[in-house]
Design a protein around this motif. Structure first.
Motif, short mmCIF file in Angstrom:
data_model
loop_
_atom_site.label_atom_id
_atom_site.label_comp_id
_atom_site.label_asym_id
_atom_site.label_seq_id
_atom_site.Cartn_x
_atom_site.Cartn_y
_atom_site.Cartn_z
N MET A 1 0.84 -1.33 0.01
CA MET A 1 0.00 -0.03 0.08
C MET A 1 1.00 1.13 0.05
O MET A 1 1.89 1.33 0.91
N PRO A 2 0.59 2.17 -0.99
CA PRO A 2 1.34 3.64 -0.85
C PRO A 2 1.43 4.12 0.56
O PRO A 2 0.56 4.11 1.34
N SER A 3 2.26 5.05 0.61
CA SER A 3 2.58 5.94 2.01
C SER A 3 1.22 6.97 1.98
O SER A 3 0.61 7.33 0.99
N ASP A 4 1.03 7.47 3.07
CA ASP A 4 -0.04 8.43 3.32
C ASP A 4 0.61 9.51 2.25
O ASP A 4 -0.62 10.25 1.59
N LEU A 5 1.50 9.87 2.43
CA LEU A 5 2.04 11.21 1.57
C LEU A 5 1.83 10.82 -0.10
O LEU A 5 1.41 11.77 -0.65
N ALA A 6 2.08 9.72 -0.34
CA ALA A 6 2.01 9.52 -1.54
C ALA A 6 0.48 9.34 -2.16
O ALA A 6 0.06 9.66 -3.13
N ILE A 7 -0.44 8.76 -1.30
CA ILE A 7 -1.64 8.78 -1.57
C ILE A 7 -2.34 10.17 -1.59
O ILE A 7 -3.01 10.49 -2.61
N SER A 8 -1.86 11.04 -0.65
CA SER A 8 -2.37 12.52 -0.65
C SER A 8 -1.92 13.19 -1.95
O SER A 8 -2.69 13.99 -2.45
N ARG A 9 -0.64 12.95 -2.55
CA ARG A 9 -0.36 13.55 -3.55
C ARG A 9 -0.92 13.07 -4.97
O ARG A 9 -0.77 13.82 -6.04
N ALA A 10 -1.23 11.91 -4.93
CA ALA A 10 -1.88 11.11 -6.10
C ALA A 10 -3.31 11.45 -6.12
O ALA A 10 -3.94 11.40 -7.35
N ALA A 11 -4.02 12.02 -5.11
CA ALA A 11 -5.51 12.04 -4.99
C ALA A 11 -5.80 13.58 -6.01
O ALA A 11 -5.07 14.57 -6.13
N THR A 12 -6.92 13.25 -6.48
CA THR A 12 -7.63 14.61 -7.33
C THR A 12 -8.31 15.48 -6.56
O THR A 12 -9.10 15.13 -5.88
N ARG A 13 -7.85 16.90 -6.45
CA ARG A 13 -8.63 17.74 -5.83
C ARG A 13 -9.53 18.72 -6.86
O ARG A 13 -9.09 19.02 -7.88
N ARG A 14 -10.73 18.78 -6.04
CA ARG A 14 -11.60 19.70 -6.70
C ARG A 14 -11.31 21.23 -6.42
O ARG A 14 -10.63 21.37 -5.15
N PRO A 15 -11.53 22.14 -7.10
CA PRO A 15 -11.66 23.59 -6.68
C PRO A 15 -12.47 23.73 -5.44
O PRO A 15 -13.35 23.27 -5.51
N ILE A 553 13.58 17.91 2.92
CA ILE A 553 13.18 18.01 1.42
C ILE A 553 14.18 17.45 0.75
O ILE A 553 15.49 17.33 0.71
N ASP A 554 13.61 16.81 -0.39
CA ASP A 554 14.36 15.70 -1.27
C ASP A 554 15.03 16.97 -2.57
O ASP A 554 14.78 18.09 -2.48
N HIS A 555 15.58 16.18 -3.55
CA HIS A 555 16.11 17.11 -4.53
C HIS A 555 15.20 17.75 -5.58
O HIS A 555 15.66 18.38 -6.29
N ASN A 556 14.09 17.41 -5.63
CA ASN A 556 13.06 17.88 -6.32
C ASN A 556 12.38 19.08 -5.37
O ASN A 556 11.27 19.66 -6.05
N GLY A 557 12.74 19.23 -4.24
CA GLY A 557 11.95 20.32 -3.31
C GLY A 557 10.76 19.70 -2.72
O GLY A 557 9.99 20.75 -2.06
N GLU A 558 10.59 18.46 -2.90
CA GLU A 558 9.48 17.87 -2.16
C GLU A 558 9.52 17.36 -0.66
O GLU A 558 10.74 16.98 -0.46
N ILE A 559 8.62 17.41 0.08
CA ILE A 559 8.68 16.98 1.41
C ILE A 559 8.74 15.66 1.46
O ILE A 559 7.96 14.80 0.95
N VAL A 560 9.52 15.13 2.33
CA VAL A 560 9.69 13.58 2.71
C VAL A 560 9.75 13.25 4.23
O VAL A 560 10.07 14.32 4.93
N GLY A 561 9.20 12.08 4.57
CA GLY A 561 9.45 11.73 6.01
C GLY A 561 8.08 12.10 6.60
O GLY A 561 8.06 11.71 7.88
N LEU A 562 7.02 12.97 6.11
CA LEU A 562 6.08 13.34 6.79
C LEU A 562 4.95 12.20 6.86
O LEU A 562 4.52 11.66 5.66
#
Length: 563
Positions: A1-15, A553-562
């Protein structure tokens, strides 16, 4: 199962304008904070007033272990589950404190496929409300020090100043400090300390006010200490309440976000659950109660603490009447309450705890039975939500269902963590059935009951104690508060959340014990008296391996470890 952070980033947000439109909230009531969140104007309370009233559901739990029961995840999953039965469930939760986020608990956005997105925004600052609370609180601290430095014409007794400072970090070094060291221009040396911002009375006050005017009036009632004659000295007397309210002018507006399935979430305020109410804000609920078919709000810790304070303090302030209550239980928590296992936060579970053993579940069910009784004592229908884990066994779920049958309570096995809303359909249906029954909600005690008797009622009825033992100091304080006219206020008992008793090591549903009350403090602005039972920490410390060590922060400027 993906991490919580990965699920959050993959989710589609509505306006968020579309999410708000589902709630009947127009764009003129929104103040965007980037794409992650929007403030909702308090004008929405009046604009929505004529819309139908939602069914009001509080999510609580059995007494949590250091691992937690997953109340936030369940509340979010339930909100998502209602969408799958063609109903709109609006979720209202607290804003996370960054102390626990960087400490041992981690984030508080829910988890798996039942979480608020984006989780980084929720867990890190959001719209700055926590910092506004910190600034308002510490402004009052500065005004107290300045008043003393400039002559102390109010006659504040320097040994009776009860107002400390706050900061939104875990830092044990700040628990007890001396301020004012240096020369005469550096203030007066005073012994004081810091609490975490979530423990501030300003935070509790923000969560319970009903309007900006109410916020201003409550600010003025804050008691910072006592003069040499024993009379209370308030923020109004120090002429600080107006400026404090100005700092919170935007923070009083609830924040609108969405779940991984685009369900609306109101995120607002974050009071501690042990020394304060542990509930999200009244103003968020006054908006949400007319914004959907169901309003789902979460009460911190077990039903003996969070739900009790919801029923007797929050509902007293809001005037809202709950229709049903969810009690979250997990197999691992029930096994812990069997008293056979030692669970330590941050460490793996004992291997034998993961083996199939329904007898251990039954052995730990005494705590569940007590929490069912706690909900029913307030005239509200309970529903058990089994927050299912992949390590659970069907026989262990059947054991919980057997307990529910004996108690005559609805129960649902919910897979919201791994399946999102579709995994919570059974729970949504059970809650909908419970809400269709008439609510007999009532508070546990009348306002006019003396403060010692209110404490005794809660100890006996909610915790299963044989009574209370009030220390001489606490007795003097209770008498002082009664004489000052505070006796009609509710009590907000500060005790460990890890046990029904005052001893965190005692699991299950202990009997033959008495609740020790060693000290009593007054949060007059917030509107409650809080007896302190046991050793309560209002400024947590960091663990030997805090979450802050993994967050980067990773090399892409993304937060990791949260997480």
């Amino acid at each position: 199962m993906p991490s919580d952070l990965a699920i959050s980033r993959a989710a589609t947000r509505r306006p968020l304008e579309e999410v708000a439109a589902d709630m009947g909230i127009g764009p003129h009531l929104l103040e965007p904070y980037g794409s992650a969140a929007s403030k909702i104007s308090l004008d929405a309370i009046d604009e929505l007033r004529d819309r139908p009233r939602a069914k009001y559901v509080v999510v609580s739990a059995i007494t949590p272990t250091p691992l937690g029961s997953g109340k936030t995840t369940t509340a979010i999953g339930l909100g998502q589950g209602f969408r799958h039965i063609d109903k709109l469930g609006v979720v209202a939760i607290r804003q996370p404190s960054m102390g626990p986020v960087f400490g041992i608990k981690g984030g508080a956005a829910g988890g798996g496929y039942a979480q608020v997105i984006p989780m980084e925004a929720l867990n890190l600052h959001l719209t700055g409300d926590m910092h506004a609370v910190t600034a308002a609180h510490n402004l009052l601290s500065a005004m107290i020090g300045n008043h003393i430095h400039k002559g102390n014409h109010l006659g504040l007794d320097l040994q009776e100043i009860t107002w400390r400072r706050v900061l939104d970090v875990n830092d044990r070094e700040l628990r007890n400090i001396i301020t004012g060291l240096g020369g005469p221009d550096d203030g007066n040396p005073l012994q004081t300390g810091f609490d975490i911002s979530a423990a501030s009375e300003v935070m509790a006050l923000l969560s319970l006010c009903t309007s900006l005017r109410d916020l201003r009036e409550r600010m003025g009632r804050i008691v910072v200490g006592y003069d040499r004659g024993g009379e209370p000295v308030t923020a109004e007397m120090l002429k600080a309440a107006g400026a404090m309210t100005v700092i919170l002018k935007d923070a009083i507006k609830p924040n609108l976000m969405q779940t991984a399935e685009q369900t609306p979430v109101l995120v607002h305020s974050g009071p501690f659950g042990n020394i304060a109410t542990g509930n999200s804000s009244v103003v968020a609920d006054l908006i949400g109660i007319h914004a959907g078919d169901y309003l789902i709000t979460e009460a911190g810790f077990g039903a003996d603490i969070g739900a009790e304070k919801f029923f007797n303090i929050k509902c007293r302030a809001s005037g809202l009447t709950p229709d049903a209550a969810v009690i979250v239980a997990t197999v691992r928590d029930l096994k812990t309450h069997s008293n056979k296992y030692r669970v330590v936060a941050g460490r793996p579970l004992p291997p034998e705890m993961l083996t199939e053993n329904p007898d251990d579940v039954i052995a730990g069910a005494a705590n569940l039975r007590q929490q069912i009784a706690n909900i029913r004592r307030h005239g509200v229908t309970p529903v058990i939500a089994v927050n299912a884990f992949p390590t659970d066994y069907a026989s262990e779920h059947r054991a919980i269902m057997h307990v529910a049958a004996e108690e005559g309570v609805r129960v649902a096995i919910s897979y919201h963590f791994t399946e999102g809303g579709k995994g919570a359909v059974e729970l949504a249906e059970a809650v909908a059935e419970a809400c269709s029954e008439p609510s007999g909600y009532h508070r546990l005690y009348p306002d006019e009951l003396p403060l010692p008797d209110k404490i005794d009622v809660i100890a006996r009825e909610m915790y299963g104690a044989d009574g209370v033992d009030i220390s001489p100091l606490a007795a003097r304080q209770l008498d002082k508060y009664e004489r000052a006219g505070f006796g009609s206020l509710p009590v907000c008992i500060a005790k460990t959340h890890l046990s029904l008793s005052a001893d965190p090591s005692i699991k299950g549903a202990p009997t033959g014990w008495r609740l020790p009350v060693r000290e009593v403090r007054a949060s007059i602005g917030a509107g409650f008296i809080y007896p302190i039972c046991g050793d309560m920490r209002t400024m947590p410390g960091l663990s030997s391996a805090p979450a802050a060590e993994r967050i980067d922060i990773d090399h892409n400027g993304e937060i990791v470890g949260l997480s």
